[in-house]
Design an enzyme around this catalytic site. Structure first.
Site, mmCIF file in Angstrom:
data_model
loop_
_atom_site.group_PDB
_atom_site.id
_atom_site.type_symbol
_atom_site.label_atom_id
_atom_site.label_comp_id
_atom_site.label_asym_id
_atom_site.label_seq_id
_atom_site.Cartn_x
_atom_site.Cartn_y
_atom_site.Cartn_z
ATOM 1 C CD GLU A 53 -2.002 2.270 1.391
ATOM 2 O OE1 GLU A 53 -1.524 3.079 0.394
ATOM 3 O OE2 GLU A 53 -1.673 2.743 2.442
ATOM 4 C CD GLU A 97 2.116 7.557 0.133
ATOM 5 O OE1 GLU A 97 2.429 6.390 0.533
ATOM 6 O OE2 GLU A 97 1.223 8.107 0.821
#
Length: 646
Positions: A101, A110
């Protein structure tokens, strides 16, 4: 989302087992270990859980141990690129299921792509199972004056007694492509009337996480035909993920107007939707083909619109990457652009200035990157000084003043207020002290009380009959029920086949779950809410006087007037420009009969979350919220405590 992940993991484990292989899972960015525990619960034989942040990794070790998974889950406190596979290494063998994730609203912000690229080369078997299996990015071209106002400074019309004056942005700012950073917001709160759709939804690109991923810069071009004529300004973007190869377990971030079931959209705060600004607005004609290009590097996405398909070359790729050259996008964030472009707000300040300014007024403005000095000059001040703390704001304001031939009319002082000298002011005493107040370092509403401290620091330079605008400020509060925002402080729920106690224990051990003792900043226009009480003023700050030495405090209670669940208390500032004119940074109108709230979109309000498990109020059992607040002048902050009394 937890349900989708668990379904995807369970299906991946089943596929591996059906091939007669042990299910070895690699969980990159495990956090509290939730996905790893899901994997073991789904039948995985072993799981390597990587977490680079040591406090989180330590919490994951405790959570995994408490829930009885320590024999099948190994927490590795490293960056995934530092992990070694083999005898004596961090992993004894390569994994055949990759679970992550690593996504944000932009999907890749990210560092998902470099992490996947390294994992496929060094940590997992070829053609491994991946959960999620793939992601697809979508885009839609729109025209929106409201959203465009978050990116460009519009011409400013100032009506004086004699004529209308128009303040324009420097050409450098007009032509600046802006910054490549995405503006992620809850598009589901954007009214349909605030934008015009110019294209169908376009599938821009996909990433298959089960195969080798390439993080090198690239771009993807899609042809489109405008649905209507207009001005292309903004690209709205979102993504969906398939948890399985067949796309049967899907999770979509699509906004309401293209969602398959608009009335039952799953609320999320971590994954929202993206607003990208084109380098310049472009006229488009219905039916005339255009080409929309999504560029990306390993962390960032940006868009360009062309009339012809661009040639694929790395030189073009780098030439088209937007970089802010005007410095406005470095100093002003998106809400600040919107605030400066707000004509109603500007009219309030203009009218207030007309009430206090005289022909011989000497003005000093203390705010970051403020246009108040221009308003003061146009309304008729004899002399205007403005203090800019940073070199960036100094240069930007000088460009704006020069573009409007005001560089000789407004003096910029690049100093902190407490360092101001009489020489900086030409020996003049200040008759009007101005502030919005706005400072780039402020997080919570009352942090802009820095203006009060600046006012105190320049006391020796103020005339005896000083006028301060705003003359005062006040802190207001209201008790609210949130439609969804309360979920960010709520324990996780259960999902089929996965014990709820695991997730409850995770919350308790990793986050030390308890009622908050501090307020958090949130842009509440993006989150539906209802006022359960009437707004109430709780603290007042008199800018006509210096900051007091003693704390300012307030205690009392507020009765809830409407039924609902008391999720939290919202606090905001209101500024009294003159006796008749005020500006609110919170509620911008009286709540409607059912309590629906309208929040100022240019600010973040402060939210103090109450215990979300409290019973709903009924007419037979009225509730009150007691409060105790104290402004500490030594640190410039407000301590607070709220309790719900049934």
């Amino acid at each position: 989302m937890n349900v989708k992940y668990y379904q995807g993991i369970r299906a991946a484990v089943k596929r591996v087992k059906e091939r007669g292989q042990p299910a070895i899972v690699l969980d990159i960015g495990t956090g509290t270990g939730l996905l790893s525990m899901m994997a073991v619960s789904a039948g995985a034989d072993f799981c390597y859980a990587i977490e680079v942040f040591k406090p989180m990794a330590d919490a994951a070790v405790k959570i995994v141990e408490k829930n009885g998974f320590s024999e099948k889950i190994k927490i590795i406190n490293k960056h995934s690129t530092e992990v070694v596979v083999g005898p004596g290494g961090d992993m004894q063998c390569y994994a055949n299921i990759l679970v992550t994730e690593l996504f944000d609203t932009e999907l890749i912000g990210e560092g998902a792509l470099p992490s996947y690229e390294h994992a496929h080369k060094n940590l997992v078997e070829e053609n491994c199972e991946a959960v999620p299996h793939r992601a697809t990015v979508y885009a839609q071209l729109v025209e929106s004056r409201r959203m465009w106002s978050w990116n460009k400074l519009f011409p400013i019309h100032i009506q004086t007694d004699n004529a209308e004056k128009i303040i324009v942005a420097p050409s450098e700012m007009e032509n600046c492509p802006g910054a490549p950073s995405v503006y992620d917001i809850q598009l589901n709160q954007m009214p349909w009337g605030d934008f015009t759709v110019l294209s169908n939804v376009l599938t821009m690109f996909s990433v298959d996480f089960s195969k080798q991923v390439n993080s090198s810069p690239t771009y993807h071009t899609v042809q489109l035909e405008p649905l209507v004529s207009g001005r292309a300004q903004v690209v709205l973007s979102w993504w969906d993920i398939d948890m399985d190869p067949d796309g049967k377990i899907k999770c979509s971030m699509a906004p309401y107007w293209v969602h398959s079931d608009p009335k039952n959209i799953q609320w999320r705060d971590h994954w929202m939707q993206c607003v990208y600004f084109l380098p310049n607005e472009e006229p488009v004609v219905q039916g005339e083909s255009l080409y929309l290009t999504a560029h990306r590097d390993d962390y960032c996405v940006w868009y360009n619109l062309h009339k012809t398909r661009i040639a694929r070359s790395k030189s073009n790729f780098h030439e088209e990457r937007p970089v802010c050259e005007c410095q406005a996008h470095l100093l002003w964030n998106r809400p600040r652009f919107g605030e400066l472009n707000d004509p109603d707000r500007r009219e309030h300040y203009t009218q207030a200035l007309k009430k206090v300014l005289k022909a011989d007024s000497v003005c000093l403005c203390i705010s970051d990157g403020s246009l108040l000095p221009i308003l003061a000059h146009c309304v008729g001040a004899e002399q205007v000084f403005t203090v800019e703390n940073s070199a960036v704001s100094h240069r930007l304001m000088r460009k704006i003043f020069k573009a409007n031939h005001l560089e000789d009319k407004i003096s910029i002082i690049e100093k902190r207020p407490e360092l101001l000298t009489s020489a900086d002011l030409g020996g003049r005493k200040i008759s009007i002290l101005l502030g919005e107040p706005f400072f780039t370092t402020s997080l919570l509403p009352w942090h802009n009380l820095y203006f009060w401290y600046a006012r105190t620091a320049v006391t020796e330079h103020l005339a005896n009959n000083i006028t301060v605008l705003p003359q005062a400020a006040s802190l207001h509060m209201v008790v609210v029920e949130f439609k969804d925002l309360w979920r960010i402080r709520s324990p996780c729920g259960s999902c089929e086949g996965f014990d709820v106690h695991i997730m409850d224990d995770m919350i308790k051990h990793s986050l030390d779950f308890r009622e908050a003792r501090e307020a958090e900043p949130h842009p509440l226009w993006e989150y539906s809410s209802r006022c359960l009480s009437e707004p109430q003023r709780v603290l007042a700050f008199d800018f006509c006087k210096p900051v007091p030495q003693q704390p300012l405090s307030a205690k009392g209670s507020i009765t809830l007037q409407r039924p609902g669940r008391s999720h939290g208390v919202v606090l905001w500032m209101e500024y009294q420009l003159t006796a008749e004119i005020s500006i609110s940074t919170g509620l911008i109108q009286t709540p409607e009969a059912q309590g629906e709230c309208s929040w100022n979109p240019h600010y973040k309000q402060a939210v103090y979350f109450l215990n979300s498990t409290l019973e709903a109020k009924t007419q037979d059992s009225p509730q009150t919220v007691t409060y105790a607040l104290e402004f500490n002048p030594k640190v410039g902050d407000i301590s607070m405590e709220f309790r719900l009394i049934i």
